[in-house]
Motif scaffolding. Structure first.
Motif, PDB file in Angstrom:
ATOM      1  N   ASP A   1       0.333   4.764  -0.792  1.00 26.05           N
ATOM      2  CA  ASP A   1       0.378   6.186  -1.121  1.00 26.05           C
ATOM      3  C   ASP A   1      -0.677   6.971  -0.360  1.00 26.05           C
ATOM      4  O   ASP A   1      -0.428   8.099   0.094  1.00 26.05           O
ATOM      5  N   ARG A   2      -1.833   6.385  -0.216  1.00 23.79           N
ATOM      6  CA  ARG A   2      -2.871   7.079   0.557  1.00 23.79           C
ATOM      7  C   ARG A   2      -2.478   7.154   2.025  1.00 23.79           C
ATOM      8  O   ARG A   2      -2.676   8.178   2.685  1.00 23.79           O
ATOM      9  N   ALA A   3      -1.911   6.084   2.554  1.00 22.16           N
ATOM     10  CA  ALA A   3      -1.574   6.040   3.970  1.00 22.16           C
ATOM     11  C   ALA A   3      -0.461   7.014   4.338  1.00 22.16           C
ATOM     12  O   ALA A   3      -0.429   7.550   5.442  1.00 22.16           O
ATOM     13  N   ARG A   4       0.451   7.253   3.430  1.00 28.05           N
ATOM     14  CA  ARG A   4       1.607   8.114   3.746  1.00 28.05           C
ATOM     15  C   ARG A   4       1.318   9.588   3.498  1.00 28.05           C
ATOM     16  O   ARG A   4       2.100  10.464   3.895  1.00 28.05           O
ATOM     17  N   THR A   5       0.210   9.904   2.885  1.00 26.88           N
ATOM     18  CA  THR A   5      -0.098  11.263   2.475  1.00 26.88           C
ATOM     19  C   THR A   5      -0.662  12.074   3.630  1.00 26.88           C
ATOM     20  O   THR A   5      -1.539  11.612   4.368  1.00 26.88           O
TER      21      THR A   5
END
Length: 462
Positions: free
Chosen positions: A26-30
């Protein structure tokens, strides 16, 4: 069950490959614009140019969408995608300065904060943006308007060379001496032609500047904008200044009972002899009574980060942009009529000057075509509450519709929204057909289409 294609990609890269199901996913795609919520099949935190080549090869060979992310500031969220692969360059942030040659080499994931810190140590600088967390790559590829534009030109005007991974996975050096057609297109043509893994810039001596912002009552907006129009047209190139509509944040130099009120502001940056700064800003100070100000000498990196706190990750973003040859009375009236609708303290409207050195570059010398424009207006809608999206997007669109009759047809690609693809030809004017030819030479299959896209003939993407 693993994905064999993704597993092969993992074997080719040094950086982490983050996929759905990972704690880091989730952090990487944000991205910074919280209005964008996409789920790529993989996010590759590229460690080096070799990793970038591997991701490009993977996307081309598998036919999935390829998003390229530097600073992650793309308002339309071009740094991510659904079901495709993201080449995240944020680990590639090294900036190397050659003080003797007055140049700096910045990797593709560097931010302007990274760049300014490295060059300031040697008393050098080049034109950056207004927010220090902005990526060097995205800003430069779209042109690069900033405080120093009137004196030094756009960021792209100071680009000396670029290392580029093209759609076929090759690494080429683009400059005035080699791949000069690609070099021409990179200077304003956006991310259409490849992944730039490093940028080499020309630098100029600069340590401290004199500047900051002055706030005036909104009832004085017409007077201030007219005074600004006259002052900037006669100002030395070393003065960068722009008017802004801004809701007052809770800062100590603003009277507490005025926090949350709307103001018209002038943001100024004098990059000449420090002792001349007060005189350079005098026309703005005399334009109308100043309610509050934060003005004085400061290091250039401090000037270039003044507004960082107003643009944290996680806001909703929707922007529109327009160029203009003049700031007419009719345009001023449109601004004054619509600015009171600013939806949040994070939102703003800036009217940047792009004359001076910007005008001394021919319109066909780089892909950035609007060398006759004197102003670049941006309606930067930013707010925290997603439930207000419909109303606030409507405000941005209505505002833009009001200034459009007093503007040129095209606008600054770095400020364009995701629904502005219909303006792409207008944004490049007479340079558009040449850009299509360069696109056909370096990316005939339109692999790099997640951008303000310049399509090669016969190829279309959603």
């Amino acid at each position: 069950m693993g994905n064999p294609s993704i597993d092969r990609l993992r074997e080719r890269v040094r950086g982490p490959v983050v996929t759905p199901g990972s704690d880091a996913y989730d952090r990487a795609r944000t991205v910074r614009n919280a209005m964008i919520d996409k789920r790529p099949a993989a996010v590759v935190h590229c460690a080096d140019t070799g990793d970038v080549r591997a991701v490009v090869d993977f996307a081309r060979d598998t036919g999935v969408d390829l998003a390229v992310r530097g600073g992650g500031h793309s308002v339309p969220g071009f740094g991510t995608c659904d079901g495709g692969v993201v080449a995240d360059l944020s680990a590639m942030r090294t900036v190397r300065v050659d003080p003797a040659a007055r140049t700096a080499l910045a990797e593709g994931g560097a931010t302007w904060g990274d760049f300014d810190a490295a060059t300031h140590a040697f008393g050098l600088a080049t034109t950056g943006g207004i927010i220090s967390t902005t990526g060097v790559g995205g800003l430069t590829l779209g042109g690069g308007i900033g405080y120093l534009s009137r004196g030094l030109g756009l960021s792209c005007d100071n680009l000396v060379s670029a290392d580029v991974v093209t759609a076929d996975g090759d690494l080429v050096v683009a400059s005035g001496k080699e791949h000069d057609d690609l070099f021409w297109a990179l200077r304003g043509g956006g991310g259409n032609f490849g992944v730039v893994t490093s940028f080499r810039f020309r630098l100029a001596p600069l340590t401290d500047v004199y500047g900051g912002l002055m706030l005036y009552e909104p009832d004085d907006a017409v007077t201030v904008l007219r005074a600004y129009r006259e002052a900037i047209s006669a100002a030395p190139d070393r003065l960068g200044a722009f008017p802004a509509f801004q809701i007052a944040p809770p800062l100590p130099f603003i009277p507490e009972d005025r926090h949350g009120d709307l103001f018209i502001a002038v943001v100024a940056c004098w990059a000449g002899p420090p002792g001349e700064g007060e005189r350079a800003l005098r026309p703005f100070r005399d334009a109308a009574p100043v309610v509050a100000e934060h003005v004085g000498p400061m290091p250039y990196p401090a000037m270039n980060s003044l507004f960082d706190a107003l643009t944290p990750p996680g806001l909703q973003h929707y922007w529109k942009a327009a160029f203009a040859t003049e700031l007419t009375d009719e345009a001023i009236a449109a601004h004054v009529a619509h600015a009171p609708g600013l939806p949040a303290v994070n939102s703003t409207v800036h009217i940047y000057p792009i004359d001076g050195a910007c005008h001394r570059v021919a319109p066909d010398a780089t892909a950035f075509a609007y060398r006759d424009a004197s102003f670049a207006a941006v309606i930067a809608g930013m707010w925290p509450d997603a439930t207000a999206n419909e109303a606030n997007v409507a405000w941005v669109r209505d505002y833009f519709d009001a200034i459009a009759p007093h503007s040129q047809e095209g606008g600054y690609v770095n400020f364009m929204a995701g629904d502005d693809q219909s303006r792409i030809r207008a944004n490049y004017r007479g340079n558009y057909d040449r850009l299509v030819e360069v696109k056909r030479a370096y990316d005939p299959g339109n692999l790099f289409h997640l951008n303000q896209n310049i399509r090669p003939e016969g190829v279309s993407h959603p």
